[in-house]
Structures are given as structure tokens and as C-alpha cells.
Design an enzyme around this catalytic site. Structure first.
Site, short mmCIF file in Angstrom:
data_model
loop_
_atom_site.label_atom_id
_atom_site.label_comp_id
_atom_site.label_asym_id
_atom_site.label_seq_id
_atom_site.Cartn_x
_atom_site.Cartn_y
_atom_site.Cartn_z
N TYR A 99 61.25 34.24 3.49
CA TYR A 99 61.74 33.48 3.45
C TYR A 99 63.00 34.22 3.81
O TYR A 99 63.34 34.39 2.43
CB TYR A 99 62.31 31.89 2.87
CG TYR A 99 60.84 31.12 3.43
CD1 TYR A 99 61.20 30.36 4.52
CD2 TYR A 99 59.62 30.35 2.88
CE1 TYR A 99 60.49 29.53 5.41
CE2 TYR A 99 59.36 29.87 3.44
CZ TYR A 99 58.93 29.54 4.09
OH TYR A 99 58.03 28.67 4.69
N TYR A 148 64.65 42.37 9.95
CA TYR A 148 66.14 41.94 9.88
C TYR A 148 67.02 42.19 10.42
O TYR A 148 67.43 43.27 8.68
CB TYR A 148 65.77 40.69 8.90
CG TYR A 148 64.76 39.51 8.94
CD1 TYR A 148 65.00 38.29 9.72
CD2 TYR A 148 63.60 39.99 8.57
CE1 TYR A 148 63.51 37.99 9.85
CE2 TYR A 148 62.77 39.17 8.43
CZ TYR A 148 62.50 38.15 9.46
OH TYR A 148 61.75 36.86 9.58
N ASP A 198 64.56 30.52 13.43
CA ASP A 198 65.26 29.32 13.06
C ASP A 198 66.02 29.56 14.68
O ASP A 198 66.63 30.83 15.39
CB ASP A 198 66.02 29.43 12.24
CG ASP A 198 65.41 28.93 11.05
OD1 ASP A 198 63.89 28.52 10.93
OD2 ASP A 198 65.55 29.48 9.73
#
Ligand SMILES: [Zn+2]
Length: 537
Positions: A478, A407, A332
Site C-alpha cells: 500500500y 510508482y 485506485d
């Protein structure tokens, strides 16, 4: 030419399908057709015969034709023809080869493309097809027993590749191949014959026969000058027009033999190189930059995009204008890409420079990453630049389903928890979660429940309510939704496991685990940890 070579050439001509009609073909075609066209209609398939010009011009071979034609060859519009345009010492020259070579020289000065071989792409006036038919019919009428099928006739395009291909090879020291990354495009147009096919369309209409859809080439997008010399319709279209037209019908409206050619051909030469693929990895520092240009209703939403920042310094290395961008997934716009970065490939269209050494790539990386392109450098840096073969480009997409990612998220937790409590949750391995398509992407993704795996979790405490949460997950998970739960649409979530409210404040992709491209850079720019926003400190 030695006797041995000459007799070999004669032998090669003798095996051609229509050799026994050669005397008659010569008789019928000699007044209006060049020697190579006579060979074509005889069905001589040996390329070396067409490129041996001395074989055709030598006095003892002049049985093929007595001297140059008075006009332009009516079968090839002069494209294969030798004529009296040379110097007094060497009067007989090919009508166009020298000119094409000159135009090519001109084009070559504009490019720095390095190549050892080349191929030819040729676009010819469609009238050549009509003329070939007309001459074929003429031969059938005038030659007892001649029944040469059209496929036996050697096509002009084929023949040009043999003759011109060889000529340019000798003059430019570049090997002609039927396939090469480097293409010399020759576009030929002939003004005086360009309406010769039109009677066919009229005839089809009158007869109620089905007409092919006209393909108007001059509407096709073409660069600069090429546009002006594009034939108006394609040869393919004219071939289709000839379908269902009988000999009787043809000769009613088209002259047999074809009329004299009254204008020389106009030529255009252009060069192109097949795309070059530059792979690398990008590191993204900004939380306010999209991967591709973000445009809504024609208005740019952000000044920069990752792909434009990458193309900025890379395209000039290849003196190229256009590119296509591919990457192993995307983040994103508010997510950073840290660590060694995300694999990408830039497909460089029509490069004018084709070889770039590793040292040059390292230099460009160093220059850019150390701030040479000031603003852009602070947003995106890149490493591991290298040219990859086309066949390897698909690795970037193949990896999309199988690769895992790491992440680091900056997470707020509503109640204070001990390290032990947190560890009890983050020590889980291969946690399976169900994710309903997140609300924020519902407008572009179909509604579905996807099962994903969180391979491992870890944390680093910042203070009572803030932690860095480290995640290693299956591709396509996600992350934001896994953390806050997306109003219960992700089950279980970090929120549901903790049994209190959480929110994700910042997210970094720290690793895209794909073994492509090779890790060739030694200088890897560093990224700092995600920072706690000042208003929360
Ligand atoms: Zn000819």
C-alpha cells in the site's frame, strides 16, 4: 456401391452384439422403426454405416426395410429417418437433414465467424428415452434369447452426430469434430410426445419412491427463439425418473410398443463460438475513473470506467455483445496508470467475428489513442492489443503475487530538507516494512499485518517542500500508507524515516512489471508528470 464396400459394410454389421437377433429385430421393428433405428437396436457401432445412406436405400440392401415407413419412426421421432419427401428423381430423403441445413445457412448469414471445423450440441425431446425403454422391453418380450442391455443400444444423439455431422460437413465444407471452438446447437422438441414421461413421476409418488428434482429447462436463460422450443424437462431428469422402475411397473403404465408419433419435430438451430481472449495494456490518464463500473445501490457513481472504455472499441471488432474483464491488479480511481500501462484481458463472449489481424489492432489503437473517441480517449488509452490463447490468460493472475511495480508519488514534506538528507533515506535497498490493513480498506479486507519489501526509492526535487518520490515495490504494497504512515499502522514509513510530517498528493503507477502480453505496439502514448495542484503552487 461396389461389392467390396457392400461386403465390408455387411461385415461391420455382423460384428455387432445383437447381430444374431437381426432377423427377429427386423421382424419386430420394421413396421414402426426406421432402418437406422434398427441398426441402433442391433448395436451397430460403426459410424460410417449410419452415414452411408445409399447403403440403407439401395435395393439390394432393402432387407433392412421395404420402402419408407407409413408414419414417423416411433423410436427416433423421425430424426434419423429417410422418407419419401424428395423430388420425383430422388424421392427418398432424410426427413430433417435438408431442413436443418437450410436453417444453418440462415444462421450462417448472420455471422462472420471464420472457422474450418465445428461441433454439434444437441438437445432432444425426453420422450426418446421412454420410447427407447419401451422398444427395448418389446424386443425382450418378442425375441427369443434377446438380452441386449440398454448400453448396447446406440444412442440417438451419438448417431445424429455421425449422420448429421457428416451431412453438414459435406454440404457446408466445414469439418465435423467432437471438439471445436465453433458449436452448432440443435434443439429438438416434439409436441405430441412431450408428456410421455409424466406417468413416471406419478408412479414414483404413489410408490413412495424418491423423485429427482425437476429441471425445467424452459426456465433456463436462453436467447430469443431458443426459449420457445426448449423441452420442458431435461433428458437427464427423465433418466433419473426411470431409476428403480422395474419392467413390470413400466409396462403397467406405459404402452409397449410406444404409440404412433402424430407430430413432426420442431427444430431450432443456433451458432456460438467459444470466447476469444484479447490481451493488451491500458494507460489511464484520469484521477477520477474507476477500473470497473462503480455502482452503489443501483446508482452509477462515475460516468466512465476503464473496462467500459476498453470494451467500447474492442467489442465491435468481434461483433460481440458481452465480455468479462480481467487485469493484473488494479489502481485506485484517483491513481493514474502511466508508462506502458497495465496488462488486461477481455474475454469476448460469443464473437461473430473470430479473426482479427495485427494490422487491425494497430489501426484501432491509433484511432482511439489519437482521439477518435474524444472524451474516452483523454481518459484511457491502450496498446499491445492481441488475441491470446485461453491457456495464457492465467498468466495475468499468476503474476499478481510475483510481479513488482513502480510508482511515482507527488509528496509534500513538512520541514525543508537537503538533498543529502533525503538521499540518505532513499538510498536504502530492499527496505522491509510491516503494513497493518489500511483503515480505508478495512471494510473489505481482513485485518492482518503484511510484510512487504520496498526494493528501491528515488526522488526528484520540485521545490523546498515538494518532491516526486519514485518507488519500486513488491506487489501488494500500500503506497499511500507507506508514505504517510497511516497513523502508525505502517512501520517504518516514509514519514517515520524522515521524522516529520509528509503527505501524498498524487500517485501514478508507472510500471506493472509483468512479461505479458507481448509488447507488439510501437506507438506508445506519452503521459505527463504528475502536476502540483494549483492551490499549492
Ligand atoms: Zn428411427
Amino acid at each position: 456401391m461396389s461389392d467390396e464396400v457392400a461386403s465390408q459394410l455387411t461385415a461391420d454389421i455382423q460384428v455387432s452384439p445383437n447381430y444374431k437377433y437381426l432377423p427377429s429385430i427386423l421382424d419386430v421393428l420394421s413396421p414402426t422403426c426406421c432402418a437406422r433405428c434398427i441398426l441402433r437396436f442391433t448395436g451397430v457401432q460403426a459410424p460410417h454405416i449410419y452415414s452411408k445412406t445409399e447403403m440403407i436405400t439401395e435395393p439390394e440392401r432393402k432387407q433392412l426395410r421395404e420402402g419408407p415407413l407409413p408414419g414417423i419412426c416411433s423410436a427416433c421421432l423421425g430424426l434419423l429417418e429417410e422418407t419419401m419427401i424428395g423430388s420425383a428423381r430422388d424421392p427418398i430423403q432424410h426427413r430433417y437433414e435438408g431442413k436443418i441445413n437450410e436453417m444453418l445457412s440462415q444462421e450462417l448469414t448472420q455471422t462472420e465467424a471464420q472457422f474450418d471445423d465445428y461441433t454439434l450440441a444437441i438437445s432432444l425431446p425426453p420422450s426418446l428415452i421412454i420410447r427407447q425403454y419401451s422398444i427395448w422391453y418389446l424386443l425382450r418380450q418378442r425375441t427369443q434369447g434377446f438380452n441386449g442391455d440398454v448400453p448396447i443400444i446406440v444412442e440417438i444423439k451419438e448417431c445424429l452426430k455421425w449422420t448429421l455431422g457428416r451431412f453438414l460437413q459435406d454440404h457446408r465444407k466445414m469439418e465435423f469434430k467432437f471438439q471445436s471452438n465453433f458449436t452448432v446447437t440443435l434443439i429438438v422438441k416434439n409436441e405430441s410426445t412431450n408428456t410421455e414421461h409424466e406417468f413416471l413421476a406419478d408412479m414414483k409418488e404413489k410408490e413412495g419412491l424418491q423423485k429427482p428434482k425437476p429441471q425445467r429447462l424452459n426456465k433456463r436463460r436462453a436467447n430469443g427463439d431458443n426459449k420457445k422450443v426448449m423441452p420442458e424437462v431435461s433428458s437427464n431428469y427423465v433418466s433419473k425418473l426411470l431409476d428403480d422402475i422395474t419392467f413390470e411397473k413400466f409396462k403397467e403404465s406405459s404402452p409397449i410398443p410406444p404409440p404412433p408419433v402424430t407430430s413432426e419435430c420442431s427444430l431450432a438451430v443456433s451458432l456460438s463460438h467459444s470466447p476469444i481472449y484479447v490481451a493488451g495494456r491500458y494507460i489511464k490518464y484520469s484521477r477520477d475513473i474507476s477500473q470497473s463500473p462503480w455502482v452503489i445501490d443501483g446508482v452509477r457513481k462515475t460516468q466512465f470506467s476503464v473496462e467500459e472504455i476498453l470494451a467500447g472499441p474492442i467489442l465491435p471488432m468481434f461483433k460481440a455483445q458481452g465480455y468479462k474483464f480481467m487485469s493484473a491488479g488494479r489502481e485506485d480511481s484517483d491513481v493514474r496508470m502511466t508508462g506502458r500501462g497495465r496488462p488486461f484481458v477481455l474475454e469476448i463472449e460469443n464473437p461473430k467475428v473470430t479473426r482479427v489481424g495485427d494490422d487491425v489492432f494497430r489501426k484501432i489503437e491509433h484511432l482511439h489513442n489519437s482521439g477518435a473517441h474524444s472524451v474516452e480517449s483523454t481518459l484511457v488509452k491502450f496498446v499491445d492489443l492481441q488475441i491470446v490463447p485461453k491457456g495464457e490468460v492465467s498468466k495475468i493472475k499468476e503474476g499478481e503475487q510475483t510481479k513488482t511495480k513502480n510508482y511515482r508519488a507527488l509528496v509534500w514534506i513538512s520541514r525543508s530538507m537537503t538533498d543529502e538528507e533525503l538521499r540518505a533515506i532513499t538510498e536504502r535497498k530492499d527496505l522491509v516494512i510491516d503494513q497493518k490493513t489500511p483503515v480505508r480498506v478495512l471494510h473489505r479486507r481482513t485485518l492482518a499485518v503484511r510484510q512487504k519489501k520496498i526494493h528501491s526509492l528515488g526522488f526528484e526535487r520540485i521545490n523546498e517542500h515538494f518532491i516526486y518520490l519514485d518507488l519500486h515495490t513488491e506487489s501488494g504494497t500500500y503506497i499511500k500508507e507507506f508514505v504517510h504512515g497511516d497513523l502508525g499502522r505502517t512501520q517504518p514509513s516514509f514519514t517515520s524515516l524522515l521524522g516529520c510530517q509528509t503527505d501524498i498528493l498524487e500517485l501514478d503507477v508507472t510500471s506493472v512489471n509483468l512479461d505479458f502480453p507481448s509488447q507488439v505496439s510501437t506507438e506508445i502514448p506519452e503521459t505527463t508528470k504528475a502536476e502540483i495542484p494549483h492551490y499549492l503552487k
